[in-house]
Design a protein around this motif. Structure first.
Motif, mmCIF file in Angstrom:
data_model
loop_
_atom_site.group_PDB
_atom_site.id
_atom_site.type_symbol
_atom_site.label_atom_id
_atom_site.label_comp_id
_atom_site.label_asym_id
_atom_site.label_seq_id
_atom_site.Cartn_x
_atom_site.Cartn_y
_atom_site.Cartn_z
ATOM 1 N N MET A 1 0.387 1.941 10.444
ATOM 2 C CA MET A 1 -0.091 0.628 10.497
ATOM 3 C C MET A 1 -1.099 0.454 9.570
ATOM 4 O O MET A 1 -2.269 1.190 9.603
ATOM 5 C CB MET A 1 -0.231 0.469 11.807
ATOM 6 C CG MET A 1 1.047 0.303 12.802
ATOM 7 S SD MET A 1 0.359 -0.206 14.479
ATOM 8 C CE MET A 1 -0.585 1.230 14.878
ATOM 9 N N ASN B 1 8.903 -4.816 12.440
ATOM 10 C CA ASN B 1 7.980 -5.650 12.326
ATOM 11 C C ASN B 1 6.794 -5.257 11.455
ATOM 12 O O ASN B 1 5.706 -5.980 11.601
ATOM 13 C CB ASN B 1 7.676 -6.338 13.879
ATOM 14 C CG ASN B 1 8.518 -7.152 14.443
ATOM 15 O OD1 ASN B 1 9.612 -7.449 13.714
ATOM 16 N ND2 ASN B 1 8.280 -7.671 15.556
ATOM 17 N N HIS B 2 6.936 -4.013 10.885
ATOM 18 C CA HIS B 2 5.580 -3.645 10.194
ATOM 19 C C HIS B 2 6.039 -3.696 8.704
ATOM 20 O O HIS B 2 7.153 -3.426 7.850
ATOM 21 C CB HIS B 2 5.668 -2.218 10.371
ATOM 22 C CG HIS B 2 5.441 -1.659 11.845
ATOM 23 N ND1 HIS B 2 3.858 -1.862 12.281
ATOM 24 C CD2 HIS B 2 6.103 -1.657 12.810
ATOM 25 C CE1 HIS B 2 4.036 -1.414 13.385
ATOM 26 N NE2 HIS B 2 5.118 -1.432 13.866
ATOM 27 N N ASP C 1 -0.562 -1.749 6.675
ATOM 28 C CA ASP C 1 0.564 -2.763 7.230
ATOM 29 C C ASP C 1 0.163 -4.032 7.691
ATOM 30 O O ASP C 1 -1.018 -4.189 8.175
ATOM 31 C CB ASP C 1 0.973 -1.706 8.404
ATOM 32 C CG ASP C 1 2.174 -2.203 9.231
ATOM 33 O OD1 ASP C 1 2.757 -3.137 8.639
ATOM 34 O OD2 ASP C 1 2.134 -1.971 10.238
ATOM 35 N N TRP D 1 1.282 -6.058 10.723
ATOM 36 C CA TRP D 1 2.172 -5.752 11.947
ATOM 37 C C TRP D 1 2.458 -6.883 12.655
ATOM 38 O O TRP D 1 1.539 -7.519 13.482
ATOM 39 C CB TRP D 1 1.483 -4.550 12.517
ATOM 40 C CG TRP D 1 2.212 -4.262 13.825
ATOM 41 C CD1 TRP D 1 3.634 -4.314 14.183
ATOM 42 C CD2 TRP D 1 1.843 -3.463 15.009
ATOM 43 N NE1 TRP D 1 3.935 -4.026 15.586
ATOM 44 C CE2 TRP D 1 2.808 -3.393 15.996
ATOM 45 C CE3 TRP D 1 0.574 -3.045 15.312
ATOM 46 C CZ2 TRP D 1 2.669 -2.906 17.236
ATOM 47 C CZ3 TRP D 1 0.282 -2.413 16.684
ATOM 48 C CH2 TRP D 1 1.514 -2.392 17.379
ATOM 49 N N THR E 1 -0.447 -11.270 14.827
ATOM 50 C CA THR E 1 -0.364 -10.388 13.841
ATOM 51 C C THR E 1 -1.552 -9.405 13.635
ATOM 52 O O THR E 1 -2.793 -10.011 13.666
ATOM 53 C CB THR E 1 -0.409 -10.986 12.249
ATOM 54 O OG1 THR E 1 0.775 -12.002 12.310
ATOM 55 C CG2 THR E 1 0.003 -9.982 11.109
#
Length: 997
Positions: free
Chosen positions: A18, A460-461, A539, A541, A548
């Motif tokens: 991430m 979702n990354h 990232d 995320w 977020t």
């Protein structure tokens, strides 16, 4: 202080893949696709089409209805979304540089295609719902329509909160606009053009400029920018150039301004020039051409701009007959040629290439950087700058969720700065005359830059990883101190010391002289090199539709900014001043964490975060150790004729006050005996073994609120804490056999810091209903330990063993700054574009009146306007110091009091305006006629130029000749903001015409 637990937590999160990115020169378009019941739609097809070029990219939504396009070129797009059982949705959006755009698409069940025609509000929400960076974008509408005094697009960065003009810190930057962000002084800021580094590693500041008409838009990230960006502890400007489109387009422009269109500066003295006005005129010509080489396949764009300017520089003239210093303007011509060519080629839907070449050549005469409020005409210098910049980038879409971008960049910079007259520099208490001791000099820099990044959307990354390598090869040709420097203790002689029956400049008293021990030899440092390596992982995320997390880690290292590659060449006499072993600064880890939470409607978001950032160290620091090492450029610091023996008896004056036959005079000043250097710039410099990159910890917490359609309020609280900033600290003296005497030793240390606290407010209205509006307010406090953030050319610390006494406001500390700007379309093709700027005064250093430029040691740094708010408070402090036995430096007399109306600073208040009218012919052709007014209400704005006295008011306690207990010159206005041509100067008008198709 770094918090190790926070750092460890960041590393653990990154291990799970991430991080967060800010796209250099590009943007990200994210989106969520739902059905009428707000359930996610997976497997929907998304087609992204650039409306200007026809270039296409496709993708699909994943199992959570999420999609993402990385490395999107800023511009206008058409997004078409199709899903099984749903009607196609076509949405027009505009994507801006550095933006994390978040598009919400709700599909409908229908038989026919639905086309959503977006009005001025746009499909991308006005409120940022995914990013925690504190930034703003100056778009093409503002660049094309706002009044710009000099057509330097980067000045529009001042529209954003936290940004101010930076005081001049180097001779090579006299004609370069440098932005000060978040309280810093400009050296540490960063500018990139299409992702390519455009910074001067030799002394700091921006390198190449671009034609205004070549700039599409630019982002200013003033705080908490992402891990993709580094080499700055303050602000970053990401500039995007224009590209060709499928339609042939071009323009030709002319802008005219001369003395008949301008008022006289408030500090102009007509009696000094027999009533003649300052010389000034300016013509600027620009042109562009762009279009398809092959439609939907290859495009070309080119822009050119030329400036021919005859300006004036405020200069002082000493009149020994009347014991006065008059002010007038002297000639300062400038020619500046800029050009850029860009080509874009699409091999296929998966491979695109961009090639850009830009160049600039400037020749001009400008003023040198001085310690006093005013300089003489001989302090001017001839400046020549040559720049070339090449960039090649290749973007390959490996699959819809995986993208790679590789780029190569090269830029070349060559500068020569020569005095208009020979030296020496003459430092009087009230004026700096003669040729600057810092010139002649020459600088050359070549940078080779390689970048590669991989962008991957997974679930979702939005994961990114990348690396950058820069090889910087620099050369310094330094004629510094060849002409020498004389430090006078009086502006005018008041006694016939030479005993020749007249009182003139040959009777002047001076405290010291400084000159190279080899005045006929310049210092050449041909291999001032450095390699910069950086890597990052990041990232964006999407934890939930409304939350977020922005997480990232950057590592960067410089190989030789502390001269480790030439450590074995250090002068042996300096080894007692060093301890430990010298090595590269290898601990530059920059974790960054942020969040953004938005409400369900996307009208309100809260964001914040923390990050660690590192400044670049300019190679001038390296050149100081290699140049001022006691051998390569030995400096003779010699006693002047005003020096007394330790018992107080005069050395060069007889009992009657006349010069001894062996006394130095202005006719032959460099013959006094050698004694240790008294200033940070004299003697020997050595880099501390523990020198490291300055570090800034940045915190922010803010909110955005769309309180009405297209109207957004942004509020950000910012706290920046800088450590390891560089200062020059005198650490003693050493006998130097090269000069046959002692020389002072100054150690360049990472031992001081900075502190910045601010509240930034903006109100923005997107262009709709024929007008656009923007206002920004900054309430801030900025503190540091020196009037420069790296180079110790100002006075040394008053107590080298207690650097805390140097802690005070920065020379450009403005507590309040307000900017209001608008663009309004009026009937009959008229357009009105005003900018109003208001700012509070900056602080003022209160310096001794002996010509040394050193501050009164009992006062804090930059005390005027901060420690003392009026003349009465200053006089009370002076009276108390005199009662305690204080003296006015080498004059040896009590400190003089000042006039009751003496001022420390002035507010800045200017209103600029552009009015234009468009005439259209045959649909495609437009002729625009325009008039611009700068400082329309002719407000006098007193402001200086350099970091040593930015207030613009005389700041030395020089005693009056007839009353040494009083200084009537202190606190009087000396220079106005902008001089003849710059922003905030005297009222001026400019006319222009632009033909476009």
């Amino acid at each position: 202080m770094k918090i190790r637990l926070v750092k460890l937590a960041i590393l653990m999160l990154l291990a799970m893949g991430m991080a967060w990115a800010q796209e250099l020169g590009t943007a990200v378009l994210n989106g969520d696709i739902t059905d009428p019941s707000d359930a996610v739609v997976s497997g929907a097809k998304i087609l992204l089409v650039n409306t200007a070029t026809g270039a296409q990219r496709d993708g699909s939504s994943n199992g959570r209805g999420f999609f993402s396009f990385d490395r999107v070129t800023p511009g206008d797009y058409q997004v078409t979304v199709t899903g099984k059982g749903f009607a196609a949705e076509t949405i027009k959006v505009r994507v801006e540089v550095g933006q994390q755009a978040d598009l919400k698409v709700k599909l409908t069940v229908a038989k026919q295609q639905t086309v959503i025609e977006i009005d001025d509000s746009g499909a991308v929400p006005s409120v940022s719902t995914t990013s925690s960076v504190v930034d703003g974008v100056v778009d093409s509408h503002q660049i094309d329509n706002l009044p710009l005094n000099g057509r330097n697009f980067l000045e529009l960065a001042l529209l954003l909160p936290g940004n101010t003009p930076a005081p001049n810190f180097d001779p090579t930057k006299a004609n370069t606009f440098v932005v000060s962000s978040a309280g810093q002084l400009g050296r540490g800021g960063s500018v990139t053009i299409d992702g390519n580094d455009d910074n001067d590693d030799a002394v700091g500041g921006m390198l190449l400029n671009l034609p205004q008409d070549a700039v599409q838009e630019f982002q200013i990230a003033t705080n908490r920018f992402s891990a993709e960006t580094g080499r700055s502890g303050s602000g970053v400007a990401n500039v995007v150039t224009k590209s060709g489109t499928n339609t042939l387009h071009g323009s030709a422009s002319i802008y005219e301004r001369d003395h008949s269109l301008q008022a006289l500066p408030a500090t102009f003295s007509p009696t000094a020039t027999g009533g003649a006005t300052p010389p000034f005129r300016r013509q600027q010509y620009s042109g562009t051409i762009g279009g398809p080489v092959k439609a939907d396949k290859a495009w070309l764009f080119a822009a050119f701009e030329y400036r021919d300017q005859l300006g004036g520089i405020l200069a002082g003239t000493r009149d020994a007959a009347t014991d006065t210093i008059s002010k007038s303007f002297v000639s300062a011509p400038l020619t500046d040629t800029l050009g850029t060519v860009r080509g874009d080629y699409s091999f296929n839907a998966e491979n695109q290439m961009t090639v850009r070449f830009s160049a600039q050549h400037a020749d001009g005469i400008n003023g040198s950087t001085v310690n006093t409020a005013i300089a003489g005409a001989r302090q001017r210098q001839n400046l020549t700058n040559d720049f070339q910049d090449l960039q090649v980038s290749w973007t390959r879409i490996l699959r819809p969720t995986l993208l790679n971008r590789a780029s190569f960049g090269f830029n070349h910079f060559y500068n020569t700065t020569d005095p208009v007259t020979p030296g020496p520099q003459l430092d009087f208490p009230s004026i700096t005359d003669g040729a600057s001791f810092r010139v002649p000099q020459a600088t050359r820099q070549n940078r080779f830059q390689f970048d590669d990044s991989l962008d991957w959307t997974r679930g979702n990354h939005n994961i990114r990883a990348g690396a950058q390598v820069q090889a910087i090869r620099a050369y310094f040709g330094l004629g510094v101190f060849q002409g020498g420097r004389v430090e006078f203790v009086q502006d005018f002689a008041n006694f016939d010391h030479s005993n020749d029956g007249v009182i003139n400049d040959q009777d002047l008293l001076f405290a010291a002289t400084i000159r190279s021990d080899h005045p006929d030899l310049a210092l050449n440092i041909p291999d001032s090199n450095n390699n910069h390596v950086a890597a990052y992982i990041q990232d964006d995320w999407h934890v939930a539709p409304r939350l977020t997390l922005n997480l990232g880690l950057r590592y960067e290292i410089d190989t030789d900014v502390n001269n480790v590659g030439h450590y074995s060449e250090i002068n042996p006499i300096l080894l007692p001043f060093l301890s430990g072993s010298r090595h590269k600064d290898t601990n530059n880890w920059g974790p960054r964490i942020g969040f953004n939470w938005a409400n369900a409607a996307g009208k309100v978001s809260v964001h914040g975060g923390y990050g660690i950032y590192y400044d670049r160290i300019t190679l001038e620091v390296l050149s100081l150790e290699r140049g001022l090492d006691g051998r390569a450029l030995p400096i003779d610091v010699r006693a002047g004729n005003a020096v007394s023996a330790p018992d107080g008896s005069p050395v060069y004056l007889d009992a009657d006050g006349h010069f001894q036959p062996f006394a130095p005079t202005l006719a032959n000043p460099f013959i006094g005996f050698i004694f240790p250097g008294a200033g940070a710039a004299e003697g020997i410099d050595v880099i501390d073994d523990h020198l490291q990159n300055p570090e800034v910890q940045q915190f922010n917490l803010g909110v955005q609120w769309e309180f009405a359609p297209n109207w957004v309020l942004k509020a950000d609280g910012v706290h920046n804490l800088g450590t390891h900033f560089i200062i020059g600290r005198p650490v003693g003296a050493v006998f130097n056999p090269v000069v046959g005497g002692e020389e002072g030793v100054t150690k360049l240390e990472s031992s001081v810091g900075t502190h910045y606290d601010a509240l930034w407010l903006t109100v923005d209205k997107r262009f709709s209903r024929s007008y656009q509006f923007h206002t920004a307010y900054t309430f801030s406090k900025s503190l540091n330990y020196a009037n420069d953030d790296q180079i110790p050319f100002a006075y040394p610390p008053v107590d080298p063993n207690n650097l805390r006494r140097e802690y005070g406001p920065t020379p450009n500390d403005q507590r309040h700054r307000l900017v209001v700007q608008a663009v309004a379309e009026l009937p009959y093709g008229f357009r009105l574009s005003p900018i109003w700027t208001y700012a509070s005064g900056v602080p003022q250093d209160i310096v001794l009146g002996d010509g040394s430029g050193s501050r009164v040691p009992e006062f804090g740094r930059n005390a005027g306007g901060c420690q003392f708010h009026n003349a009465a408070a200053l006089n009370a402090a002076i009276t108390a110091l005199n009662a305690a036995g204080a003296v006015n430096g080498s004059l040896g007399t009590p400190l003089p009091t000042v006039d009751s109306n003496a001022r420390f600073n002035d507010t800045f208040n200017t209103f600029d305006l552009r009015l234009s009218k468009d005439f259209r012919f045959r649909e495609r052709f437009t002729l625009q006629l325009l008039g611009e007014a700068f400082n329309l209400f002719n407000k006098t704005n007193i402001l200086g130029v350099s970091t040593t006295n930015y207030s613009g008011f005389f700041n030395a306690l020089v005693p009056d000749r007839n009353d040494p207990t009083h200084s009537s010159a202190f606190g009087k206005p000396v220079s106005t903001a902008g001089g003849v041509f710059g922003s905030g100067g005297a009222r001026a008008f400019q006319l222009g015409a632009k033909f476009s198709f």
